[in-house]
Write a protein that holds these residues in place. Structure first.
Motif, PDB file in Angstrom:
ATOM      1  N   ALA A   1      12.055  10.959   2.221  1.00 34.46           N
ATOM      2  CA  ALA A   1      10.956  11.899   1.950  1.00 34.46           C
ATOM      3  C   ALA A   1       9.627  11.353   2.456  1.00 34.46           C
ATOM      4  N   LEU A   2       9.378  10.063   2.225  1.00 29.26           N
ATOM      5  CA  LEU A   2       8.106   9.466   2.657  1.00 29.26           C
ATOM      6  C   LEU A   2       7.965   9.497   4.182  1.00 29.26           C
ATOM      7  N   LYS A   3       9.057   9.332   4.873  1.00 31.59           N
ATOM      8  CA  LYS A   3       9.001   9.353   6.345  1.00 31.59           C
ATOM      9  C   LYS A   3       8.792  10.775   6.880  1.00 31.59           C
ATOM     10  N   LYS A   4       9.106  11.758   6.051  1.00 30.09           N
ATOM     11  CA  LYS A   4       8.945  13.149   6.490  1.00 30.09           C
ATOM     12  C   LYS A   4       7.534  13.671   6.235  1.00 30.09           C
ATOM     13  N   ALA A   5       6.920  13.256   5.125  1.00 29.57           N
ATOM     14  CA  ALA A   5       5.597  13.763   4.751  1.00 29.57           C
ATOM     15  C   ALA A   5       4.479  12.972   5.439  1.00 29.57           C
ATOM     16  N   PHE A   6       3.271  13.537   5.413  1.00 25.29           N
ATOM     17  CA  PHE A   6       2.070  12.769   5.776  1.00 25.29           C
ATOM     18  C   PHE A   6       1.642  12.031   4.515  1.00 25.29           C
ATOM     19  N   VAL A   7       1.646  10.710   4.571  1.00 29.00           N
ATOM     20  CA  VAL A   7       1.459   9.900   3.364  1.00 29.00           C
ATOM     21  C   VAL A   7       0.158   9.107   3.426  1.00 29.00           C
ATOM     22  N   VAL A   8      -0.628   9.220   2.348  1.00 30.75           N
ATOM     23  CA  VAL A   8      -1.834   8.414   2.152  1.00 30.75           C
ATOM     24  C   VAL A   8      -1.580   7.503   0.955  1.00 30.75           C
ATOM     25  N   VAL A   9      -1.838   6.213   1.104  1.00 31.49           N
ATOM     26  CA  VAL A   9      -1.669   5.260   0.005  1.00 31.49           C
ATOM     27  C   VAL A   9      -2.994   4.587  -0.289  1.00 31.49           C
ATOM     28  N   GLN A  10      -3.392   4.625  -1.541  1.00 34.19           N
ATOM     29  CA  GLN A  10      -4.605   3.970  -2.023  1.00 34.19           C
ATOM     30  C   GLN A  10      -4.173   2.838  -2.949  1.00 34.19           C
ATOM     31  N   ASP A  11      -4.357   1.590  -2.516  1.00 41.11           N
ATOM     32  CA  ASP A  11      -3.820   0.475  -3.289  1.00 41.11           C
ATOM     33  C   ASP A  11      -4.551  -0.816  -2.919  1.00 41.11           C
ATOM     34  N   LEU A  12      -4.244  -1.872  -3.692  1.00 42.78           N
ATOM     35  CA  LEU A  12      -4.859  -3.184  -3.442  1.00 42.78           C
ATOM     36  C   LEU A  12      -4.221  -3.883  -2.258  1.00 42.78           C
ATOM     37  N   PHE A  13      -2.901  -3.719  -2.120  1.00 41.12           N
ATOM     38  CA  PHE A  13      -2.140  -4.457  -1.118  1.00 41.12           C
ATOM     39  C   PHE A  13      -1.259  -3.518  -0.305  1.00 41.12           C
TER      40      PHE A  13
ATOM     41  N   ALA B   1      -9.809  -4.131  -7.078  1.00 36.41           N
ATOM     42  CA  ALA B   1      -9.012  -4.537  -8.226  1.00 36.41           C
ATOM     43  C   ALA B   1      -9.820  -4.382  -9.509  1.00 36.41           C
ATOM     44  N   PHE B   2      -9.163  -4.606 -10.655  1.00 35.23           N
ATOM     45  CA  PHE B   2      -9.811  -4.382 -11.963  1.00 35.23           C
ATOM     46  C   PHE B   2     -11.081  -5.197 -12.127  1.00 35.23           C
ATOM     47  N   ALA B   3     -11.108  -6.420 -11.638  1.00 33.91           N
ATOM     48  CA  ALA B   3     -12.271  -7.296 -11.842  1.00 33.91           C
ATOM     49  C   ALA B   3     -13.367  -7.049 -10.815  1.00 33.91           C
ATOM     50  N   GLU B   4     -13.124  -6.102  -9.919  1.00 33.79           N
ATOM     51  CA  GLU B   4     -14.076  -5.811  -8.852  1.00 33.79           C
ATOM     52  C   GLU B   4     -14.793  -4.480  -9.072  1.00 33.79           C
ATOM     53  N   LYS B   5     -14.696  -3.936 -10.308  1.00 31.45           N
ATOM     54  CA  LYS B   5     -15.315  -2.626 -10.553  1.00 31.45           C
ATOM     55  C   LYS B   5     -15.636  -2.465 -12.034  1.00 31.45           C
ATOM     56  N   ASP B   6     -16.527  -1.540 -12.318  1.00 29.51           N
ATOM     57  CA  ASP B   6     -16.847  -1.146 -13.689  1.00 29.51           C
ATOM     58  C   ASP B   6     -16.002   0.065 -14.067  1.00 29.51           C
TER      59      ASP B   6
END
Length: 525
Positions: free
Chosen positions: A261-273, A289-294
């Protein structure tokens, strides 16, 4: 959780089921051990001999997927021996007669065969729970990640209400959240059928409130769950997938199906790594990351807590709210926020449970919602006096065996879970050398009798197959599991979820049956 973590200390009896608490929630596990040292009684029900079983007054090593039957049997004993809270049932519940009729047949002897435990142990557990002044239920994904997971929770709720253990200190039905801020994500409407504060998208008045607040036209139709979305991609009903702080290539069932499914869709990933999912993405948005934001996190006891920035984020990584705002602006919604606190102020305006919580009030300590006004102290215990819906709904639930069982081609039962020294899909802990020295690779737990039958020794590589796929994995011989039950931790990509069932779901929550999978196993040369 209906009650607070600290409230565990006031319980007379604790019933832990579907939760390997000391490994998955070690802080709460420490609280449980403290309560045991103070003389509290403990019931544990789990397919594996987890650490908490060592402290239990009664340990029920149940067959995976049989929790509904066990809870019904405990209620059968409670009613048979007159241990129910008659006044609570009469004054604050509905559906008792139907419940009583259904649980009549779930005698300890009948259920002992289903769960593969001793009937007398079921009686002991029921008496410990039913005779307690106050009794608390603590559960986790060993209860929910089944095709009958919602009904398993309903039977736990039945057990609490039947004995009057709802809405009072030391009682309650207390789910332990699987990750940090899962509670907060749900509170903020990260579910397909609700806005913030669990306000239904199908309610015309609620929809109008949010339309007025945001100045846009909103849909009144529920969206798709994660599991529905994978199917919808295959059927060309979903073209784009936005993955935020999640790694479905490891955490979701039937990995090969997810990958397709992931290879078929247009995928956006928002993550640390760059996770296994991000490696398949068309666009990756680096997040702070958690320590880099309020901001705020909401923990498993519904406590809203402040998070304060300690260090700057590397490179182009940004706080999640900034990324969302910038995308929102580019899509034509020109709303600007200057801080996380400003976002929280908007949350307060549209979410009744959060209305009385402010950054100023959170400066010293967290507040448990609901907190409707700024004078309100918060609500550590829910349903005091009577259930929030007015009357507690007792639901008569029949036990249904998983379709994964009884197949002669896949006669063994695989269950999955977490271990102490890795976290979720290892997107963070997998980058820590010290942790990887302790828990470097996946493995499968095999009972000594089954291992001997298959000619498998400690450290041998074995092939494990299900209807979905197969993995090659190292054997760990242990009597923590029964002869026909095996266990694989789900943290590794070439592990448990290659095998699990991604096609059958809970009819209410659409959660797949991750905890029961029919498998075969053989030694590799």
């Amino acid at each position: 959780m209906t009650n607070s973590i600290a409230d565990i200390q006031t319980a007379d009896t604790m019933f832990i089921t579907g939760s390997n608490t000391t490994e998955n929630h070690p802080v709460i596990g420490a609280q449980l051990k403290r309560a045991i040292k103070a003389g509290k009684k403990l019931i544990v029900a789990d397919p594996r001999e987890i650490e908490m079983a060592e402290y239990a007054d009664v340990f029920l090593k149940i067959k995976p997927g049989t929790s509904v039957a066990l809870h019904n049997a405990m209620m059968n004993v409670i009613l048979e021996e007159g241990l129910e809270d008659k006044a609570y049932i009469q004054n604050t519940t509905e559906g008792f007669d139907e419940l009583k009729k259904v649980v009549e047949k779930y005698t300890p002897e009948y259920v002992a065969e289903i769960c593969e435990v001793d009937a007398e142990d079921i009686r002991k557990a029921a008496r410990l729970y039913g005779e307690a002044g106050t009794a608390t239920i603590i559960y986790c994904m060993g209860i929910t990640q089944h095709v009958t997971g919602t009904e398993s929770v309903m039977t736990l709720s039945n057990l609490a209400m039947l004995t009057g253990n709802l809405g009072k200190a030391g009682g309650g039905v207390n789910p332990l959240r699987g990750q940090n801020n899962v509670q907060g994500a749900c509170d903020m409407g990260a579910l397909p059928n609700v806005f913030t504060g669990y306000q239904p998208v199908t309610n015309e008045t609620i929809v109008k409130k949010f339309e007025d607040a945001w100045g846009v036209k909103l849909s009144d139709k529920p969206g798709l769950t994660i599991t529905d979305t994978v199917k919808a991609i295959e059927e060309d009903r979903v073209k784009m997938l936005y993955v935020f702080g999640e790694n479905p290539m490891v955490s979701d069932p039937d990995t090969h199906h997810v990958e397709k499914a992931l290879k078929k869709a247009f995928v956006v990933v928002q993550d640390l790594f760059l996770t296994e999912t991000a490696e398949l993405a068309d666009v990756v948005l680096p997040a702070a990351a958690f320590a880099e934001k309020d901001g705020t996190f909401v923990n498993t006891e519904r406590r809203v807590q402040r998070v304060r920035k300690a260090v700057d984020a590397p490179g182009e990584a940004k706080p999640d709210w900034v990324i969302f705002m910038e995308i929102m602006n580019r899509l034509g919604y020109e709303k600007q926020y200057d801080s996380a606190e400003e976002v929280f102020e908007e949350i307060r305006q549209v979410t009744p449970q959060y209305a009385g919580i402010s950054y100023e009030r959170l400066e010293e300590k967290g507040i448990a919602w609901p907190c409707p006004t700024e004078e309100h102290p918060g609500t550590p215990i829910l349903h005091i006096g009577k259930p929030a819906r007015g009357t507690g709904l007792l639901k008569a639930i029949e036990f249904v065996e998983s379709s994964e069982l009884g197949d002669p081609e896949y006669p063994l039962v695989l269950t999955t879970g977490r271990i102490l020294y890795q976290y979720h899909t290892r997107s963070m802990t997998g980058k820590t050398d010290g942790i990887n020295k302790i828990a470097p690779e996946s493995y499968i737990e095999i009972n000594p009798a089954l291992a001997a039958q298959k000619g498998i020794e400690e450290g041998d590589f074995v092939r494990v197959k299900s209807r979905r796929g197969e993995v090659k994995i190292k054997a760990k011989i242990t009597d923590r599991v029964e002869e026909n039950v095996l266990f694989i931790p789900f943290h590794w990509s070439e592990g448990a979820n290659v095998l699990t069932n991604g096609e059958e779901f809970d009819k209410f929550s659409k959660i797949p049956g991750l905890k029961v999978t029919g498998i075969t196993i053989e030694k590799l040369a």
